[in-house]
Design a protein around this motif. Structure first.
Motif, PDB file in Angstrom:
ATOM      1  N   GLY A  85     -74.660  73.279 -19.862  1.00  9.91           N
ATOM      2  CA  GLY A  85     -73.518  73.823 -19.128  1.00  9.91           C
ATOM      3  C   GLY A  85     -72.690  74.787 -19.949  1.00  9.91           C
ATOM      4  O   GLY A  85     -72.702  74.750 -21.172  1.00  9.91           O
ATOM      5  N   LYS A  91     -69.459  65.178 -21.236  1.00  8.01           N
ATOM      6  CA  LYS A  91     -70.763  64.570 -20.993  1.00  8.01           C
ATOM      7  C   LYS A  91     -71.944  65.457 -21.340  1.00  8.01           C
ATOM      8  O   LYS A  91     -73.062  64.967 -21.523  1.00  8.01           O
ATOM      9  CB  LYS A  91     -70.888  64.239 -19.490  1.00  8.01           C
ATOM     10  CG  LYS A  91     -69.965  63.153 -19.000  1.00  8.01           C
ATOM     11  CD  LYS A  91     -70.018  63.110 -17.472  1.00  8.01           C
ATOM     12  CE  LYS A  91     -69.276  61.901 -16.924  1.00  8.01           C
ATOM     13  NZ  LYS A  91     -69.219  61.917 -15.456  1.00  8.01           N
ATOM     14  N   ILE A  92     -71.713  66.780 -21.384  1.00 10.27           N
ATOM     15  CA  ILE A  92     -72.856  67.699 -21.313  1.00 10.27           C
ATOM     16  C   ILE A  92     -73.773  67.592 -22.531  1.00 10.27           C
ATOM     17  O   ILE A  92     -74.976  67.867 -22.426  1.00 10.27           O
ATOM     18  CB  ILE A  92     -72.361  69.145 -21.088  1.00 10.27           C
ATOM     19  CG1 ILE A  92     -73.509  70.037 -20.598  1.00 10.27           C
ATOM     20  CG2 ILE A  92     -71.733  69.712 -22.342  1.00 10.27           C
ATOM     21  CD1 ILE A  92     -73.901  69.771 -19.181  1.00 10.27           C
ATOM     22  N   LEU A  95     -73.820  75.070 -14.499  1.00 14.38           N
ATOM     23  CA  LEU A  95     -74.712  73.977 -14.889  1.00 14.38           C
ATOM     24  C   LEU A  95     -76.143  74.440 -14.659  1.00 14.38           C
ATOM     25  O   LEU A  95     -76.438  75.042 -13.621  1.00 14.38           O
ATOM     26  CB  LEU A  95     -74.417  72.711 -14.080  1.00 14.38           C
ATOM     27  CG  LEU A  95     -73.106  71.992 -14.414  1.00 14.38           C
ATOM     28  CD1 LEU A  95     -72.830  70.895 -13.401  1.00 14.38           C
ATOM     29  CD2 LEU A  95     -73.128  71.420 -15.831  1.00 14.38           C
ATOM     30  N   THR A 107     -67.511  76.884 -13.969  1.00 13.90           N
ATOM     31  CA  THR A 107     -68.560  75.981 -14.445  1.00 13.90           C
ATOM     32  C   THR A 107     -69.920  76.578 -14.137  1.00 13.90           C
ATOM     33  O   THR A 107     -70.150  77.050 -13.023  1.00 13.90           O
ATOM     34  CB  THR A 107     -68.437  74.617 -13.738  1.00 13.90           C
ATOM     35  OG1 THR A 107     -67.221  74.001 -14.135  1.00 13.90           O
ATOM     36  CG2 THR A 107     -69.608  73.698 -14.093  1.00 13.90           C
ATOM     37  N   THR A 165     -67.538  59.798  -9.877  1.00 14.12           N
ATOM     38  CA  THR A 165     -68.790  59.723 -10.637  1.00 14.12           C
ATOM     39  C   THR A 165     -69.339  58.296 -10.575  1.00 14.12           C
ATOM     40  O   THR A 165     -70.551  58.104 -10.492  1.00 14.12           O
ATOM     41  CB  THR A 165     -68.598  60.188 -12.088  1.00 14.12           C
ATOM     42  OG1 THR A 165     -67.534  59.439 -12.687  1.00 14.12           O
ATOM     43  CG2 THR A 165     -68.236  61.662 -12.148  1.00 14.12           C
ATOM     44  N   PHE A 216     -72.348  64.856 -12.879  1.00 13.88           N
ATOM     45  CA  PHE A 216     -71.491  66.000 -13.209  1.00 13.88           C
ATOM     46  C   PHE A 216     -70.810  66.482 -11.930  1.00 13.88           C
ATOM     47  O   PHE A 216     -71.497  66.704 -10.925  1.00 13.88           O
ATOM     48  CB  PHE A 216     -72.332  67.127 -13.813  1.00 13.88           C
ATOM     49  CG  PHE A 216     -73.059  66.724 -15.067  1.00 13.88           C
ATOM     50  CD1 PHE A 216     -72.444  66.852 -16.302  1.00 13.88           C
ATOM     51  CD2 PHE A 216     -74.351  66.198 -15.016  1.00 13.88           C
ATOM     52  CE1 PHE A 216     -73.101  66.475 -17.474  1.00 13.88           C
ATOM     53  CE2 PHE A 216     -75.019  65.815 -16.176  1.00 13.88           C
ATOM     54  CZ  PHE A 216     -74.393  65.958 -17.413  1.00 13.88           C
ATOM     55  N   THR A 217     -69.483  66.644 -11.957  1.00 10.38           N
ATOM     56  CA  THR A 217     -68.804  67.093 -10.738  1.00 10.38           C
ATOM     57  C   THR A 217     -68.115  68.435 -10.958  1.00 10.38           C
ATOM     58  O   THR A 217     -67.744  68.783 -12.081  1.00 10.38           O
ATOM     59  CB  THR A 217     -67.744  66.082 -10.261  1.00 10.38           C
ATOM     60  OG1 THR A 217     -66.632  66.101 -11.160  1.00 10.38           O
ATOM     61  CG2 THR A 217     -68.311  64.667 -10.182  1.00 10.38           C
ATOM     62  N   SER A 218     -67.966  69.174  -9.871  1.00 10.25           N
ATOM     63  CA  SER A 218     -67.149  70.388  -9.853  1.00 10.25           C
ATOM     64  C   SER A 218     -66.314  70.359  -8.588  1.00 10.25           C
ATOM     65  O   SER A 218     -66.766  69.845  -7.564  1.00 10.25           O
ATOM     66  CB  SER A 218     -68.009  71.647  -9.816  1.00 10.25           C
ATOM     67  OG  SER A 218     -68.899  71.718 -10.896  1.00 10.25           O
ATOM     68  N   ILE A 275     -75.484  66.255  -9.595  1.00  9.14           N
ATOM     69  CA  ILE A 275     -74.375  67.206  -9.567  1.00  9.14           C
ATOM     70  C   ILE A 275     -73.705  67.069  -8.210  1.00  9.14           C
ATOM     71  O   ILE A 275     -74.384  67.123  -7.172  1.00  9.14           O
ATOM     72  CB  ILE A 275     -74.869  68.654  -9.780  1.00  9.14           C
ATOM     73  CG1 ILE A 275     -75.572  68.784 -11.148  1.00  9.14           C
ATOM     74  CG2 ILE A 275     -73.716  69.639  -9.665  1.00  9.14           C
ATOM     75  CD1 ILE A 275     -76.267  70.139 -11.347  1.00  9.14           C
ATOM     76  N   CYS A 329     -67.065  67.164 -17.368  1.00  7.61           N
ATOM     77  CA  CYS A 329     -68.387  67.741 -17.651  1.00  7.61           C
ATOM     78  C   CYS A 329     -68.535  68.052 -19.141  1.00  7.61           C
ATOM     79  O   CYS A 329     -69.566  67.779 -19.753  1.00  7.61           O
ATOM     80  CB  CYS A 329     -68.596  69.031 -16.858  1.00  7.61           C
ATOM     81  SG  CYS A 329     -69.064  68.796 -15.138  1.00  7.61           S
TER      82      CYS A 329
END
Lengths: 408, 408
Positions: B54, B72-73, B243, B241, B106, B121-123, B83, B69
């Motif tokens: 990401g 965690k990435i 990803l 973002t 999540t 992973f959220t946006s 996602i 994110c």
């Protein structure tokens, strides 16, 4: 040029009453540089003994008259001086022709006034990239020299305007320890206005007595607090010039008198804010006050990130208390910020604090403030003692009209 | 939101045919986050063994999902991943509530998909400063999990849009030494688009096999040549973002195959340029190509100074080959320039060279280029080998309409 935009709704009711300044005479003329039916040239004559200081754009593509002024400004001379300004053509990006035109004009003006050419300072404002018709200005010089007279500030301010919708002047008479001195200044500017330079054209005259270095130091410092704190569109002119002249004709020493510095600051701030009030398409005058930043430089970065944000400026135009866009601008500025310490005010209404909307926030209160013509946005970073205030205007259809729909 | 702006005149004729990517399934739903009558949530399920990389906004006020994110990435995991994206609310500047909403979502998505929450992973994109109604999204999760299927790219691209006027997708099938691999990507973005960050929301999927570090290095480098070279308004989102997910399901190794990098670059550039083509109010797509600068960094500074200048952007809107404004922008950029070595082209028409208008310049030629929809501005500094190309759009009444006249 297309149709003239209407007078800014933020314009002052009228041009101020400004005192004549002993040692300064002015004249204007219609030389036909570009405009028809209006004066477009200003000549100012400064008596022997006058100290002249200047602040200039730092643009890498600055215009020929700016380069010429920069080369001359540091010299000491008792010979008196002159300032010659034309509107309608910036004499910028005109290659060697530009410098040659300046050399011809300063020589001709010197001959008309019995001054060395090195004591003639010129400015040109208007279209970039076209040859300056300096012969038309030179042809007007004898008439200008013959009509020099004290006062006439409003005519002078009108003669140097381009897309300006009102003439800009400010001045005061201030009592110093040694007696009264007078300050009068004029400015032009409406678009291509951006910070961190001496923005637009500004001419300030006083009959106070100061050495050239003292005057230079004072106007450099005060420019940073006034003209370098405004922005209309973040675009920086190739021609920005501020010239200040102290004739000393009052016989009153001003260099070490704090009252003089305060009065000069007031005149410069007034002129700077008038430029914002004539921002292209402006309908709102906006003050951005940042406090609590980690440093003064950080505060300035935040303030200009907000002031130059198209999304903030359009929100102000739409009377929308859109503090999310203020958060965005703070976030992108590159200066230190902690989301959870940030607080934001519109006028006296606290809309956000500690990283979220304020608990007692009522949008109707903020919206009421946004309906006014004078908008205040306050941002506190909660990090330190750094503070900075800048001034700008909103971004409206009028700006697009002036810069896209009309051919310039 | 007010009336929806019409589809951009710069939009592609239709959404591209994109191949399914083995190891990736998608689902969309209407959770009613903010919009009525449209899908506003996207769930992507990535098979075990998928590498996820990401790139995120560097905004100091970045949103809670971005912070989550980022945390965690970097982790290695063979557990697969998901996602989850919503439109209508950015979950930005929402204090601790924002982080709590991300944690709840999540965990709920992980439970629905039998994944640890650390692999979700959220946006979120939309309004800043309002609480995310994460309960509505959570309520849609079981339905989403039950309808996951390969393909469905256009529906996915539509579900993540906000002020976008068309869905954005790009992809390709590329033959590597080890066999064919597929790349498919979607993006959203229209306003609050600025350089020097991973701008807007972008999701790219491939069945090629790459390690997580190799994928990360590749998307970081390519973001700098694609998404970090576009600007609509110079304003940087709190939520940007990108990803990228490589499932490895093709069994074809891509890390060291230059054809994969070239194909990925093509997909990313296509998506980035589609964002510009959907720039708020855009009527012209503008490429700014700077060459001959003292360094690549200088070239980039000049290119963005031109691309972000409101005076240049309004001149393009007005179809005015106003090279004086290009000179101004070069001058203010802060990067090295020599007025007398500068040359400027509009399309293939050389308008200025060596510090002044080109001797054979005929404005009618440049004006003809400006009447088109695809505008190319070329600037050569004449100083060195530094080069950079960026893409932007014009600044029109449409931008003011969207951001001032309509309440957002």
């Amino acid at each position: 040029m297309g149709a003239t935009p209407p007078r800014s709704p933020l314009a002052p009711a009228r041009f101020p009453d400004l005192p004549p300044v002993a040692g300064v005479t002015l004249a204007t003329a219609a030389a036909g540089v570009r405009y028809a039916g209006r004066d477009d040239v200003l000549l100012a004559r400064l008596d022997p003994g006058t100290a002249v200081a200047g602040v200039f754009t730092r643009s890498a593509t600055r215009a020929a008259p700016v380069l010429d002024c920069e080369a001359k400004i540091g010299a000491e001379s008792a010979a008196g001086a002159a300032i010659l300004v034309n509107a309608g053509n910036a004499n910028a990006f005109t290659g060697r022709h530009g410098a040659e035109a300046v050399a011809r004009l300063t020589a001709a003006a010197g001959a008309a006034l019995d001054l060395p050419g090195e004591r003639v300072f010129t400015s040109s404002t208007g279209v970039i990239g076209e040859l300056l018709p300096d012969d038309r200005i030179a042809a007007a010089l004898d008439g200008l020299a013959g009509s020099l007279a004290p006062g006439g500030w409003e005519a002078a301010a009108r003669a140097i305007g381009t897309t300006d919708t009102f003439p800009k002047g400010a001045g005061t008479t201030v009592e110093l320890a040694g007696g009264p001195v007078r300050i009068a200044g004029i400015a032009k500017g409406s678009g291509m206005i951006a910070p961190d330079m001496a923005t637009m054209l500004v001419y300030i005259f006083t009959d106070a007595r100061l050495s050239r270095p003292a005057l230079q130091e004072m106007v450099s410092e005060l420019s940073d607090e006034t003209f370098n704190r405004i922005t209309v569109d973040g675009d920086t002119s190739t021609s920005d010039t501020l010239l200040a002249a102290a004739t000393g004709a009052s016989g009153v020493d001003a260099a070490s008198d704090p009252a003089f510095r305060a009065a000069l600051h007031g005149v410069m701030l007034d002129l700077a804010q008038q430029v914002v009030r004539d921002g292209e398409g402006a309908t709102k005058f906006v003050e951005i006050a940042v406090t609590g930043a980690a440093s003064a430089a950080d505060a300035r970065s935040h303030a200009f990130a907000i002031a130059n944000s198209p999304l903030v400026k359009t929100a102000v135009a739409g009377e929308d208390p859109n503090w999310g866009r203020v958060v965005m601008a703070v976030g992108k500025s590159g200066a230190a910020a902690d989301r959870d310490r940030l607080s934001i005010r519109f006028g006296d209404v606290r809309v956000a604090e500690a990283g979220w909307v304020a608990p007692d926030y009522d949008e109707a209160d903020a919206a009421a403030h946004m309906h006014g013509q004078e908008i205040r946005i306050g941002v506190d970073l909660g990090l330190g003692a750094g503070a900075a205030t800048v001034w700008t205007c909103d971004l409206t259809h009028g700006y697009i009209d002036i810069n896209a729909d009309y051919r310039s």
